[in-house]
Design a protein around this motif. Structure first.
Motif, PDB file in Angstrom:
ATOM      1  N   ALA A 200       0.837  -1.210   0.000  1.00 22.65           N
ATOM      2  CA  ALA A 200       0.000   0.000   0.000  1.00 22.65           C
ATOM      3  C   ALA A 200       0.868   1.254   0.000  1.00 22.65           C
ATOM      4  CB  ALA A 200      -0.927  -0.011   1.205  1.00 22.65           C
ATOM      5  N   ALA A 201       1.963   1.220   0.745  1.00 21.43           N
ATOM      6  CA  ALA A 201       2.866   2.372   0.792  1.00 21.43           C
ATOM      7  C   ALA A 201       3.500   2.620  -0.569  1.00 21.43           C
ATOM      8  CB  ALA A 201       3.950   2.151   1.843  1.00 21.43           C
ATOM      9  N   ARG A 202       3.830   1.549  -1.276  1.00 22.52           N
ATOM     10  CA  ARG A 202       4.397   1.716  -2.621  1.00 22.52           C
ATOM     11  C   ARG A 202       3.363   2.356  -3.557  1.00 22.52           C
ATOM     12  NH1 ARG A 202       8.407   0.395  -5.943  1.00 22.52           N
ATOM     13  NH2 ARG A 202       7.938  -0.037  -8.131  1.00 22.52           N
ATOM     14  N   SER A 211      -7.830   2.314  -1.726  1.00 18.57           N
ATOM     15  CA  SER A 211      -9.200   2.293  -1.213  1.00 18.57           C
ATOM     16  C   SER A 211      -9.601   0.859  -0.935  1.00 18.57           C
ATOM     17  CB  SER A 211     -10.153   2.926  -2.234  1.00 18.57           C
ATOM     18  OG  SER A 211     -11.490   2.859  -1.791  1.00 18.57           O
ATOM     19  N   GLY A 212      -9.876   0.576   0.337  1.00 17.09           N
ATOM     20  CA  GLY A 212     -10.194  -0.804   0.696  1.00 17.09           C
ATOM     21  C   GLY A 212      -9.021  -1.710   0.392  1.00 17.09           C
ATOM     22  N   GLY A 213      -9.267  -2.755  -0.360  1.00 15.88           N
ATOM     23  CA  GLY A 213      -8.204  -3.699  -0.697  1.00 15.88           C
ATOM     24  C   GLY A 213      -7.558  -3.436  -2.045  1.00 15.88           C
ATOM     25  N   TYR A 214      -7.756  -2.236  -2.603  1.00 13.27           N
ATOM     26  CA  TYR A 214      -7.288  -1.970  -3.962  1.00 13.27           C
ATOM     27  C   TYR A 214      -6.412  -0.716  -4.054  1.00 13.27           C
ATOM     28  CZ  TYR A 214     -10.898  -5.279  -5.473  1.00 13.27           C
ATOM     29  OH  TYR A 214     -11.669  -6.396  -5.647  1.00 13.27           O
ATOM     30  N   VAL A 231      -6.149  -2.596  -8.846  1.00 11.05           N
ATOM     31  CA  VAL A 231      -5.322  -3.784  -8.609  1.00 11.05           C
ATOM     32  C   VAL A 231      -5.513  -4.209  -7.153  1.00 11.05           C
ATOM     33  CG1 VAL A 231      -2.969  -4.690  -8.447  1.00 11.05           C
ATOM     34  CG2 VAL A 231      -3.594  -3.174 -10.341  1.00 11.05           C
ATOM     35  N   TRP A 232      -5.827  -5.468  -6.947  1.00 10.28           N
ATOM     36  CA  TRP A 232      -5.997  -5.992  -5.599  1.00 10.28           C
ATOM     37  C   TRP A 232      -4.650  -6.023  -4.875  1.00 10.28           C
ATOM     38  CZ3 TRP A 232      -9.488  -6.812  -2.071  1.00 10.28           C
ATOM     39  CH2 TRP A 232      -9.229  -7.683  -1.010  1.00 10.28           C
ATOM     40  N   TYR A 237      -5.727  -3.734   6.920  1.00 11.23           N
ATOM     41  CA  TYR A 237      -5.331  -4.140   8.272  1.00 11.23           C
ATOM     42  C   TYR A 237      -4.733  -5.547   8.309  1.00 11.23           C
ATOM     43  CZ  TYR A 237      -8.599  -0.321   8.915  1.00 11.23           C
ATOM     44  OH  TYR A 237      -9.263   0.873   8.790  1.00 11.23           O
ATOM     45  N   TYR A 238      -4.588  -6.182   7.152  1.00 12.72           N
ATOM     46  CA  TYR A 238      -3.934  -7.485   7.081  1.00 12.72           C
ATOM     47  C   TYR A 238      -2.445  -7.224   6.932  1.00 12.72           C
ATOM     48  CZ  TYR A 238      -2.669 -12.126   5.243  1.00 12.72           C
ATOM     49  OH  TYR A 238      -2.095 -13.347   5.042  1.00 12.72           O
TER      50      TYR A 238
END
Length: 289
Positions: A200-202, A211-214, A231-232, A237-238
């Motif tokens: 996510a940081a990348r 946004s959410g898992g994407y 892109v998933w 929080y995982y």
């Protein structure tokens, strides 16, 4: 920028984006110092210039982001607007040397100047400097430029350097023969990252929205229709190891868009995002890699 008095014996100014000082008296008067003297560290004028420098950095970044948005969204930009913002150096750096197309498709060239009366000076693809005054211009996405490789070669001959990545922006052409019902691309799926947070940081560092898992990016085509590539990247929080997933596109109502219906710019920008995320994956080393 003019030099300002700051304390006894010093003057300060912004030089190449940072606060610099010089002696204002004695034998060293007018000589710029390599470092800021300790006596000036907490001076109010120094603090004011630092805050100005921060604002200028944010302003320049916002200009680049806006011009980039115009390009990837195929939005016609009023010539009068370009002329109005051109005196601002941050806008000028973002716009200078971009390929522009006037209302006549033959009116194409690299933007070099804009006058207060709304004329644009461009170097056309014949190498001639001409004046254009269309009501609007397009800053075309490179995937829409015919003979892109020839344009790139010509730009290299002219020494063109673009602040906004346009003609040298990586592009992907949509392949022919896609299955009619297909809605996802997995070319860049399976790129492993140590944590979902690192992926996510990348995405965020590359300028994409999470946004959410994407990881997502939105593109508007010439008709004003919005398409969002996604892109998933894993459940929020995982925080265990995760991998890049499939790339797909959605319309403004959140409905999946079939690959055959994805426009050329949306396709290219979605693939660019997926490839950029995948490039940061963990690469195994050793005989079992």
């Amino acid at each position: 920028m003019a030099w300002l008095a700051a304390g006894e014996g010093y003057e300060i100014a912004l030089v190449e984006g940072r606060v610099a000082a010089r002696s204002a008296s004695g034998r060293a008067a007018g000589r710029q110092l390599k470092t800021l003297p300790k006596a000036l560290k907490d001076h109010p004028e120094v603090d004011r210039l630092r805050r100005l420098a921060d604002w200028l950095d944010r302003h320049e970044a916002s200009c680049v982001a806006q011009v980039d948005a115009w390009m990837v969204s195929s939005l016609p930009v009023p010539t009068a607007l370009i002329a109005r913002v051109w005196p601002d150096e941050a806008w000028q750096r973002a716009l200078r040397d971009l390929a522009v197309v006037g209302e006549d498709p033959q009116e194409a060239g690299f933007l070099r100047d804009a006058t207060a009366t709304g004329e644009l000076k461009v170097v056309n693809l014949d190498g001639e400097t001409v004046r254009l005054s269309p009501r609007t211009v397009l800053l075309p996405h490179p995937v829409l430029l015919p003979d892109l490789e020839d344009v790139r070669d010509f730009a290299a001959e002219l020494g063109i350097e673009q602040r906004v990545e346009q003609i040298h922006r990586p592009t992907w052409q949509k392949p022919a023969g896609l299955a009619e019902s297909a809605t996802e691309v997995r070319d860049y799926a399976g790129g492993s990252f140590p944590t979902r947070f690192s992926l996510a940081a990348r995405a965020t560092a590359l300028g994409y929205r999470v946004s959410g898992g994407y990881a997502t990016c939105k593109v508007r085509d010439g008709a004003g229709r919005a398409t969002e590539a996604a892109v998933w990247i894993g459940e929020p929080y995982y925080d265990d190891e995760t991998s890049t997933g499939a790339l797909n596109w959605h319309d403004e109502d959140g409905r999946a868009v079939r690959l055959a219906e994805v426009g050329p710019v949306a396709w290219s920008e979605g693939m660019r995002m997926a490839a950029a995320l995948y490039a940061g994956r963990t690469i195994e080393e050793g005989g079992d890699a």
